[in-house]
Design an enzyme around this catalytic site. Structure first.
Site, PDB file in Angstrom:
ATOM      1  N   ALA A  28       6.276   1.846  -4.545  1.00  0.00           N
ATOM      2  CA  ALA A  28       5.955   0.421  -4.614  1.00  0.00           C
ATOM      3  C   ALA A  28       7.104  -0.371  -5.231  1.00  0.00           C
ATOM      4  O   ALA A  28       7.417  -1.490  -4.787  1.00  0.00           O
ATOM      5  CB  ALA A  28       4.678   0.210  -5.418  1.00  0.00           C
ATOM      6  N   ALA A  41       0.843  -1.199   0.000  1.00  0.00           N
ATOM      7  CA  ALA A  41       0.000   0.000   0.000  1.00  0.00           C
ATOM      8  C   ALA A  41       0.874   1.244   0.000  1.00  0.00           C
ATOM      9  O   ALA A  41       1.904   1.287   0.677  1.00  0.00           O
ATOM     10  CB  ALA A  41      -0.914  -0.003   1.229  1.00  0.00           C
ATOM     11  N   VAL A  42       0.446   2.243  -0.748  1.00  0.00           N
ATOM     12  CA  VAL A  42       1.169   3.512  -0.847  1.00  0.00           C
ATOM     13  C   VAL A  42       0.169   4.643  -0.640  1.00  0.00           C
ATOM     14  O   VAL A  42      -0.936   4.624  -1.199  1.00  0.00           O
ATOM     15  CB  VAL A  42       1.857   3.662  -2.222  1.00  0.00           C
ATOM     16  CG1 VAL A  42       2.553   5.018  -2.325  1.00  0.00           C
ATOM     17  CG2 VAL A  42       2.851   2.525  -2.456  1.00  0.00           C
ATOM     18  N   ARG A  75       2.937   6.653  -7.957  1.00  0.00           N
ATOM     19  CA  ARG A  75       3.654   6.961  -9.205  1.00  0.00           C
ATOM     20  C   ARG A  75       4.985   7.673  -8.931  1.00  0.00           C
ATOM     21  O   ARG A  75       5.453   8.467  -9.733  1.00  0.00           O
ATOM     22  CB  ARG A  75       2.777   7.794 -10.155  1.00  0.00           C
ATOM     23  CG  ARG A  75       1.476   7.097 -10.537  1.00  0.00           C
ATOM     24  CD  ARG A  75       0.703   7.872 -11.569  1.00  0.00           C
ATOM     25  NE  ARG A  75      -0.565   7.241 -11.864  1.00  0.00           N
ATOM     26  CZ  ARG A  75      -0.729   6.203 -12.683  1.00  0.00           C
ATOM     27  NH1 ARG A  75       0.326   5.665 -13.282  1.00  0.00           N
ATOM     28  NH2 ARG A  75      -1.925   5.685 -12.894  1.00  0.00           N
ATOM     29  N   TYR A  87       4.198  -5.361 -11.175  1.00  0.00           N
ATOM     30  CA  TYR A  87       4.815  -6.627 -10.765  1.00  0.00           C
ATOM     31  C   TYR A  87       5.625  -7.249 -11.903  1.00  0.00           C
ATOM     32  O   TYR A  87       6.697  -7.815 -11.670  1.00  0.00           O
ATOM     33  CB  TYR A  87       3.742  -7.594 -10.282  1.00  0.00           C
ATOM     34  CG  TYR A  87       2.912  -7.048  -9.137  1.00  0.00           C
ATOM     35  CD1 TYR A  87       3.496  -6.251  -8.155  1.00  0.00           C
ATOM     36  CD2 TYR A  87       1.545  -7.310  -9.041  1.00  0.00           C
ATOM     37  CE1 TYR A  87       2.744  -5.737  -7.107  1.00  0.00           C
ATOM     38  CE2 TYR A  87       0.792  -6.807  -7.992  1.00  0.00           C
ATOM     39  CZ  TYR A  87       1.396  -6.022  -7.030  1.00  0.00           C
ATOM     40  OH  TYR A  87       0.653  -5.515  -5.993  1.00  0.00           O
ATOM     41  N   LYS A 136       7.597   5.626  -7.548  1.00  0.00           N
ATOM     42  CA  LYS A 136       8.493   4.480  -7.381  1.00  0.00           C
ATOM     43  C   LYS A 136       8.534   3.937  -5.955  1.00  0.00           C
ATOM     44  O   LYS A 136       9.441   3.176  -5.611  1.00  0.00           O
ATOM     45  CB  LYS A 136       9.923   4.830  -7.816  1.00  0.00           C
ATOM     46  CG  LYS A 136      10.057   5.271  -9.259  1.00  0.00           C
ATOM     47  CD  LYS A 136       9.841   4.118 -10.217  1.00  0.00           C
ATOM     48  CE  LYS A 136      10.120   4.520 -11.661  1.00  0.00           C
ATOM     49  NZ  LYS A 136       9.917   3.410 -12.607  1.00  0.00           N
ATOM     50  N   ASP A 140      -6.660  -5.557 -12.767  1.00  0.00           N
ATOM     51  CA  ASP A 140      -5.854  -4.431 -12.287  1.00  0.00           C
ATOM     52  C   ASP A 140      -4.571  -4.372 -13.111  1.00  0.00           C
ATOM     53  O   ASP A 140      -3.501  -4.833 -12.700  1.00  0.00           O
ATOM     54  CB  ASP A 140      -5.530  -4.602 -10.801  1.00  0.00           C
ATOM     55  CG  ASP A 140      -4.924  -3.336 -10.188  1.00  0.00           C
ATOM     56  OD1 ASP A 140      -4.470  -2.465 -10.957  1.00  0.00           O
ATOM     57  OD2 ASP A 140      -4.899  -3.228  -8.951  1.00  0.00           O
TER      58      ASP A 140
END
Length: 268
Positions: free
Chosen positions: A199, A188-189, A195, A233, A197, A226
């Site tokens: 994650a 989670a961010v 956007r 990923y 970086k 998604d």
């Protein structure tokens, strides 16, 4: 996770003075029952503020330095480390995940968000209490410079959970002889830092942790529709190997997930 527990107060749930002796007795009894749970019985996540407070005291009693280390990775303006098991940081982690995963409702949204946040916090306590320090970790991303410093006093921009698992449905996709893997979940961010970086850096931290713990494979799941998450990923080196069976999605209306696997760089 269990049902939504009541939110804890900063002052705690125990009275001072004459109540201290009774508190110590209850604390000792709770610790004894905890040991019984850890040696075989199934543990049920607390459903009261008092039990949550006791769990916090249990965690504080542990050696917080055990299994802790410095930054796993420093890239893209972010640094990733293991979460410090202190209430302030744990609540910060809970806030990040609750904001990311809460689905707004038309009425009483603030109230439902508080319930959801309490449940996320309860789940974090459960994992910390019931997992050895080399089989579960919550990783956090924070700014490596003032240029990316989180606004509004936030020290943590993103979080992710990593757990050692041995699910047969996953092991069938791994080479013979592999009996455990590192499962990545709960990434989670905060919306202000997406956007940027965060994650990507968290995923790199997971890979470094897998090398430190000696696991060759990292596994995660993503919703099939998604595309943004799947691209993230894939760019990080994960490959899709399977999806949820139709009877677990179409027939009951649940979104279909895909299983993605990565072999850590050291072992490629």
């Amino acid at each position: 996770m269990a049902g939504c527990p009541a939110m804890m107060t900063q002052a705690g749930v125990f009275a001072a003075g004459a109540g201290r002796t009774d508190t110590k007795i209850r604390w000792k009894n709770w610790k004894a029952s905890s040991l019984e749970r850890e040696t075989g019985a199934t543990f049920s996540t607390s459903s009261s503020a008092e039990e949550l407070e006791l769990e916090l005291e249990y965690i504080k009693e542990k050696d917080v330095n055990k299994g802790q280390f410095g930054y796993l990775v420093s890239e893209n303006g972010w640094q990733v480390r293991r979460m410090v098991e202190k209430e302030e940081e744990m609540r910060m982690v809970t806030q990040v995940q609750a904001q990311a995963f809460h689905e707004p409702v038309l009425f009483f949204n603030d109230l439902f968000f508080q319930f959801f946040q309490a449940e996320v916090f309860s789940g974090l306590l459960y994992r910390l209490r019931n997992s050895p320090s080399d089989r579960y970790a919550c990783l956090v991303a924070e700014s490596a410079s003032n240029a990316h410093a989180p606004e509004q006093g936030w020290k943590i921009a993103g979080v992710v959970d990593v757990t050692v698992l041995r699910d047969e449905d996953v092991l069938q996709h791994l080479p013979a002889g592999v009996n455990e893997y590192l499962y990545v979940s709960g990434i989670a961010v905060l919306s202000n830092f997406r956007r940027r970086k965060v994650a990507t850096t968290l995923l790199k931290g997971c890979e470094i942790l897998s090398l430190r713990w000696g696991y060759k494979y990292l596994v995660l799941r993503a919703y099939e529709d998604d595309l943004g998450a799947r691209k993230l990923y894939t760019n990080a080196g994960y490959e899709m190997v399977s999806g949820d069976p139709p009877w677990t999605t179409t027939w009951i209306g649940r979104k279909r997930r895909v299983l993605m696997i990565k072999r850590s760089a050291k072992h490629t």
